[in-house]
Design a protein around this motif. Sequence first.
Motif, PDB file in Angstrom:
ATOM      1  N   GLU A 172     -11.299   1.953  -0.383  1.00  0.00           N
ATOM      2  CA  GLU A 172      -9.856   2.210  -0.374  1.00  0.00           C
ATOM      3  C   GLU A 172      -9.283   2.147   1.041  1.00  0.00           C
ATOM      4  N   THR A 173     -10.092   2.456   2.068  1.00  0.00           N
ATOM      5  CA  THR A 173      -9.583   2.480   3.443  1.00  0.00           C
ATOM      6  C   THR A 173      -9.850   1.177   4.195  1.00  0.00           C
ATOM      7  N   ARG A 174     -10.184   0.117   3.477  1.00  0.00           N
ATOM      8  CA  ARG A 174     -10.242  -1.209   4.113  1.00  0.00           C
ATOM      9  C   ARG A 174      -8.817  -1.604   4.511  1.00  0.00           C
ATOM     10  N   LEU A 175      -8.674  -2.310   5.611  1.00  0.00           N
ATOM     11  CA  LEU A 175      -7.337  -2.675   6.101  1.00  0.00           C
ATOM     12  C   LEU A 175      -6.557  -3.496   5.077  1.00  0.00           C
ATOM     13  N   ASP A 176      -7.216  -4.470   4.420  1.00  0.00           N
ATOM     14  CA  ASP A 176      -6.480  -5.293   3.450  1.00  0.00           C
ATOM     15  C   ASP A 176      -5.954  -4.447   2.288  1.00  0.00           C
ATOM     16  N   ASN A 177      -6.740  -3.465   1.839  1.00  0.00           N
ATOM     17  CA  ASN A 177      -6.279  -2.596   0.754  1.00  0.00           C
ATOM     18  C   ASN A 177      -5.126  -1.708   1.210  1.00  0.00           C
ATOM     19  N   VAL A 178      -5.187  -1.206   2.449  1.00  0.00           N
ATOM     20  CA  VAL A 178      -4.123  -0.336   2.961  1.00  0.00           C
ATOM     21  C   VAL A 178      -2.815  -1.123   3.090  1.00  0.00           C
ATOM     22  N   VAL A 179      -2.903  -2.372   3.552  1.00  0.00           N
ATOM     23  CA  VAL A 179      -1.715  -3.237   3.648  1.00  0.00           C
ATOM     24  C   VAL A 179      -1.119  -3.444   2.253  1.00  0.00           C
ATOM     25  N   PHE A 180      -1.970  -3.655   1.259  1.00  0.00           N
ATOM     26  CA  PHE A 180      -1.512  -3.805  -0.131  1.00  0.00           C
ATOM     27  C   PHE A 180      -0.850  -2.520  -0.625  1.00  0.00           C
ATOM     28  N   ARG A 181      -1.494  -1.373  -0.377  1.00  0.00           N
ATOM     29  CA  ARG A 181      -0.965  -0.083  -0.825  1.00  0.00           C
ATOM     30  C   ARG A 181       0.373   0.250  -0.159  1.00  0.00           C
ATOM     31  N   MET A 182       0.553  -0.190   1.084  1.00  0.00           N
ATOM     32  CA  MET A 182       1.802   0.078   1.800  1.00  0.00           C
ATOM     33  C   MET A 182       2.945  -0.808   1.310  1.00  0.00           C
ATOM     34  N   GLY A 183       2.619  -1.858   0.542  1.00  0.00           N
ATOM     35  CA  GLY A 183       3.656  -2.729   0.006  1.00  0.00           C
ATOM     36  C   GLY A 183       3.989  -3.907   0.903  1.00  0.00           C
ATOM     37  N   PHE A 184       3.104  -4.231   1.874  1.00  0.00           N
ATOM     38  CA  PHE A 184       3.331  -5.375   2.749  1.00  0.00           C
ATOM     39  C   PHE A 184       2.668  -6.644   2.200  1.00  0.00           C
ATOM     40  N   ALA A 185       2.113  -6.556   0.990  1.00  0.00           N
ATOM     41  CA  ALA A 185       1.544  -7.717   0.299  1.00  0.00           C
ATOM     42  C   ALA A 185       1.641  -7.455  -1.196  1.00  0.00           C
ATOM     43  N   ARG A 186       1.848  -8.524  -1.961  1.00  0.00           N
ATOM     44  CA  ARG A 186       1.988  -8.362  -3.410  1.00  0.00           C
ATOM     45  C   ARG A 186       0.649  -8.074  -4.082  1.00  0.00           C
ATOM     46  N   THR A 187      -0.419  -8.689  -3.571  1.00  0.00           N
ATOM     47  CA  THR A 187      -1.755  -8.515  -4.150  1.00  0.00           C
ATOM     48  C   THR A 187      -2.753  -8.258  -3.024  1.00  0.00           C
ATOM     49  N   ARG A 188      -3.943  -7.807  -3.401  1.00  0.00           N
ATOM     50  CA  ARG A 188      -4.978  -7.586  -2.381  1.00  0.00           C
ATOM     51  C   ARG A 188      -5.421  -8.905  -1.760  1.00  0.00           C
ATOM     52  N   ARG A 189      -5.414  -9.977  -2.538  1.00  0.00           N
ATOM     53  CA  ARG A 189      -5.782 -11.287  -1.980  1.00  0.00           C
ATOM     54  C   ARG A 189      -4.772 -11.728  -0.919  1.00  0.00           C
ATOM     55  N   GLU A 190      -3.505 -11.502  -1.203  1.00  0.00           N
ATOM     56  CA  GLU A 190      -2.477 -11.859  -0.228  1.00  0.00           C
ATOM     57  C   GLU A 190      -2.617 -10.983   1.017  1.00  0.00           C
ATOM     58  N   ALA A 191      -2.942  -9.711   0.810  1.00  0.00           N
ATOM     59  CA  ALA A 191      -3.129  -8.802   1.944  1.00  0.00           C
ATOM     60  C   ALA A 191      -4.267  -9.291   2.830  1.00  0.00           C
ATOM     61  N   ARG A 192      -5.339  -9.726   2.195  1.00  0.00           N
ATOM     62  CA  ARG A 192      -6.492 -10.256   2.945  1.00  0.00           C
ATOM     63  C   ARG A 192      -6.074 -11.466   3.778  1.00  0.00           C
ATOM     64  N   GLN A 193      -5.235 -12.320   3.185  1.00  0.00           N
ATOM     65  CA  GLN A 193      -4.770 -13.529   3.871  1.00  0.00           C
ATOM     66  C   GLN A 193      -3.883 -13.199   5.064  1.00  0.00           C
ATOM     67  N   VAL A 194      -2.906 -12.301   4.883  1.00  0.00           N
ATOM     68  CA  VAL A 194      -1.980 -12.014   5.989  1.00  0.00           C
ATOM     69  C   VAL A 194      -2.679 -11.271   7.128  1.00  0.00           C
ATOM     70  N   VAL A 195      -3.673 -10.461   6.800  1.00  0.00           N
ATOM     71  CA  VAL A 195      -4.454  -9.805   7.861  1.00  0.00           C
ATOM     72  C   VAL A 195      -5.246 -10.855   8.632  1.00  0.00           C
ATOM     73  N   GLY A 196      -5.881 -11.767   7.911  1.00  0.00           N
ATOM     74  CA  GLY A 196      -6.657 -12.838   8.549  1.00  0.00           C
ATOM     75  C   GLY A 196      -5.813 -13.790   9.378  1.00  0.00           C
ATOM     76  N   HIS A 197      -4.517 -13.904   9.052  1.00  0.00           N
ATOM     77  CA  HIS A 197      -3.619 -14.797   9.787  1.00  0.00           C
ATOM     78  C   HIS A 197      -2.892 -14.106  10.938  1.00  0.00           C
ATOM     79  N   LYS A 198      -3.426 -12.964  11.375  1.00  0.00           N
ATOM     80  CA  LYS A 198      -2.962 -12.261  12.590  1.00  0.00           C
ATOM     81  C   LYS A 198      -1.543 -11.712  12.491  1.00  0.00           C
ATOM     82  N   HIS A 199      -1.156 -11.257  11.303  1.00  0.00           N
ATOM     83  CA  HIS A 199       0.197 -10.720  11.140  1.00  0.00           C
ATOM     84  C   HIS A 199       0.275  -9.212  11.369  1.00  0.00           C
ATOM     85  N   PHE A 200      -0.872  -8.526  11.480  1.00  0.00           N
ATOM     86  CA  PHE A 200      -0.855  -7.058  11.535  1.00  0.00           C
ATOM     87  C   PHE A 200      -1.486  -6.486  12.788  1.00  0.00           C
ATOM     88  N   LEU A 201      -0.900  -5.362  13.234  1.00  0.00           N
ATOM     89  CA  LEU A 201      -1.410  -4.604  14.368  1.00  0.00           C
ATOM     90  C   LEU A 201      -1.866  -3.235  13.868  1.00  0.00           C
TER      91      LEU A 201
END
Length: 197
Positions: free
Chosen positions: A86-115
Motif C-alpha cells: 500500500e505504501t509503494r509510491l505508485d499506489n500512493v499517487v493513485f490513492r491521492m487521485g493523481f492517476a486514474r489507475t495504478r498502471r497510469e500511476a506507475r507510468q507517470v512516476v516512471g516518466h519523472k512527473h513526481f517529487l
Amino acid sequence: MAVNRVPILKRCRALGLEPGFLGYDKKSIRTNQRIGKKVSEYGLQLREKQKAKFIYGVLERPFRNYYKKAIRMKGLAGENLMIMLETRLDNVVFRMGFARTRREARQVVGHKHFLVNGKRVTIPSYQVKAGDVIEVREKSRPLQRYKDILEVTGGRLTPDWLEVDHEAYKGTVKNLPSREVIDVPVNEMLIVELYSK
C-alpha cells in the motif's frame, strides 16, 4: 524490465475482482467460476496471492521479496506485506487521485512527473514514509493530462492516512496505514500460508 500485459477485465473476471479496485469504472462483471466446482486449499491460497499481485501490479520476484521483508519485520507478516504494498509510491499517487489507475500511476512516476520531499523519484516501488510530501513537479502541472485526471478522480475518496491538496498538486503521508484501513479484498493470511509451506 518485465511488463505485465494481461488484459485487465479478463483477469478481473478470472480472479472474481471488481474492476473498481483497480481504478476502472466498469460496473460489474461476471465471475468465471463454475457452480459446484470445489477449489483446493492450495488453489484458494494461490488465488489470493494472484489477486494481491494483480491489484498492485507487482510481478512474482518482487512480491516474494516483499514477503521476505515482511516476515523479518515486527508484527504479523500478512499485515506487514499489505502495508508495504500500500505504501509503494505508485499506489500512493493513485490513492491521492493523481492517476486514474495504478498502471497510469506507475507510468507517470516512471516518466519523472513526481517529487518526494522535493527530490525527483522515478521508481514506482519506492516506499513512502510518514511525513513524506509527494507532489507533481512544476513543469508537469500545466499539462492537460493532469487537468483531465483530476476531473475524473475528483470525487474519489482519499484514505485517512493521506492528506491531499489537488489545487496545489501536492499530498502528504500523515502516517502509515493499518491493515484495517486498506480496502483491498485480499486475505493476506492465505498468502502467508502459501509461502510458509
